[in-house]
Design an enzyme around this catalytic site. Structure first.
Site, PDB file in Angstrom:
ATOM      1  N   HIS A 179       0.840  -1.204   0.000  1.00  0.00           N
ATOM      2  CA  HIS A 179       0.000   0.000   0.000  1.00  0.00           C
ATOM      3  C   HIS A 179       0.864   1.238   0.000  1.00  0.00           C
ATOM      4  CE1 HIS A 179       0.689  -1.376   4.134  1.00  0.00           C
ATOM      5  NE2 HIS A 179       0.734  -0.100   4.473  1.00  0.00           N
ATOM      6  N   HIS A 189       1.095   5.212   0.888  1.00  0.00           N
ATOM      7  CA  HIS A 189       0.469   6.222   1.747  1.00  0.00           C
ATOM      8  C   HIS A 189       0.511   7.579   1.036  1.00  0.00           C
ATOM      9  CE1 HIS A 189       0.717   4.084   5.792  1.00  0.00           C
ATOM     10  NE2 HIS A 189       1.571   3.351   5.087  1.00  0.00           N
TER      11      HIS A 189
HETATM   12  P1  5GP Z   1       1.991   0.249   7.314  1.00  0.00           P
HETATM   13  O1  5GP Z   1       2.761   0.461   8.574  1.00  0.00           O
HETATM   14  O2  5GP Z   1       1.734  -1.217   7.056  1.00  0.00           O
HETATM   15  O3  5GP Z   1       2.628   0.944   6.131  1.00  0.00           O
HETATM   16  O4  5GP Z   1       0.628   0.986   7.506  1.00  0.00           O
HETATM   17  C1  5GP Z   1      -0.589   0.342   7.666  1.00  0.00           C
HETATM   18  C2  5GP Z   1      -1.640   1.410   7.778  1.00  0.00           C
HETATM   19  O5  5GP Z   1      -2.904   0.799   7.686  1.00  0.00           O
HETATM   20  C3  5GP Z   1      -1.597   2.183   9.091  1.00  0.00           C
HETATM   21  O6  5GP Z   1      -1.428   3.555   8.817  1.00  0.00           O
HETATM   22  C4  5GP Z   1      -2.942   1.865   9.738  1.00  0.00           C
HETATM   23  O7  5GP Z   1      -3.499   2.982  10.402  1.00  0.00           O
HETATM   24  C5  5GP Z   1      -3.803   1.440   8.561  1.00  0.00           C
HETATM   25  N1  5GP Z   1      -4.809   0.461   8.894  1.00  0.00           N
HETATM   26  C6  5GP Z   1      -4.636  -0.682   9.632  1.00  0.00           C
HETATM   27  N2  5GP Z   1      -5.806  -1.355   9.696  1.00  0.00           N
HETATM   28  C7  5GP Z   1      -6.704  -0.638   8.978  1.00  0.00           C
HETATM   29  C8  5GP Z   1      -8.092  -0.841   8.692  1.00  0.00           C
HETATM   30  O8  5GP Z   1      -8.732  -1.823   9.089  1.00  0.00           O
HETATM   31  N3  5GP Z   1      -8.711   0.112   7.931  1.00  0.00           N
HETATM   32  C9  5GP Z   1      -8.040   1.197   7.450  1.00  0.00           C
HETATM   33  N4  5GP Z   1      -8.732   2.079   6.714  1.00  0.00           N
HETATM   34  N5  5GP Z   1      -6.740   1.420   7.713  1.00  0.00           N
HETATM   35  C10 5GP Z   1      -6.080   0.516   8.475  1.00  0.00           C
END
Ligand code: 5GP
Ligand code: ZN
Length: 141
Positions: A100, A102
């Site tokens: 993903h 951001h």
């Molecule tokens: P990572 O650290 O993997 O790059 O970021 C994962 C992101 O996913 C985090 O910013 C977290 O807030 C978001 N996130 C985790 N679970 C969910 C969810 O169930 N729904 C949404 N919309 N965002 C999520």
């Protein structure tokens, strides 16, 4: 898809999300724990863990969406800029193992930092080491 993948469940509508864009291959939705108003995640609908796992066409579709959405997200929340980035792999802070991107809107004086602030201690690399690294990367591209 792995049954326990949160983002696959969002794609399938099993977990609700605030979707802001969707097509056949890509989905974008608001981050549930936003670092800023408008913090958005852009994902391929198919499950792939990291950028390295992502097929080229899916990577292009994700980037096309990030490219198109970033200025629109900024405009929607009246931001002054944005950081557009991937936590690519666990060592880089990736918590959800479904690739993903951001989009984090940024505002003058928001107290945040540039992307340079996210890595560990800066390495002290000699010119020779930098040459070797450049050669090693160029040899694989
Ligand atoms: P990572 O650290 O993997 O790059 O970021 C994962 C992101 O996913 C985090 O910013 C977290 O807030 C978001 N996130 C985790 N679970 C969910 C969810 O169930 N729904 C949404 N919309 N965002 C999520
Ligand atoms: Zn997934």
């Amino acid at each position: 898809m792995p049954e326990d993948c949160i983002f696959c469940q969002i794609v399938d509508g099993e977990i609700p999300s605030r979707s802001v864009y969707e097509d056949e291959d890509v989905m974008a939705f608001l981050d549930a724990n936003p670092l800023a108003p408008g913090h958005t995640l852009v994902i391929p609908k198919d499950h792939h863990e990291t950028l390295g796992d992502l097929p080229e066409d899916a990577g292009a579709q994700v980037f096309e969406t990030l490219h198109r959405l970033a200025p629109e997200i900024e405009a929607a929340v009246d931001a002054d800029g944005s950081n557009v980035a991937f936590n690519n792999g666990e060592a880089a802070g990736q918590e959800v193992p479904h690739v993903h991107g951001h989009v984090i809107p940024r505002f003058e004086g928001d107290g945040g930092a540039p992307i340079h602030a996210i890595a560990g201690d800066r390495p002290d690399l000699s010119d020779e080491e930098l040459d070797d690294i450049a050669d090693a990367v160029a040899g694989r591209t």
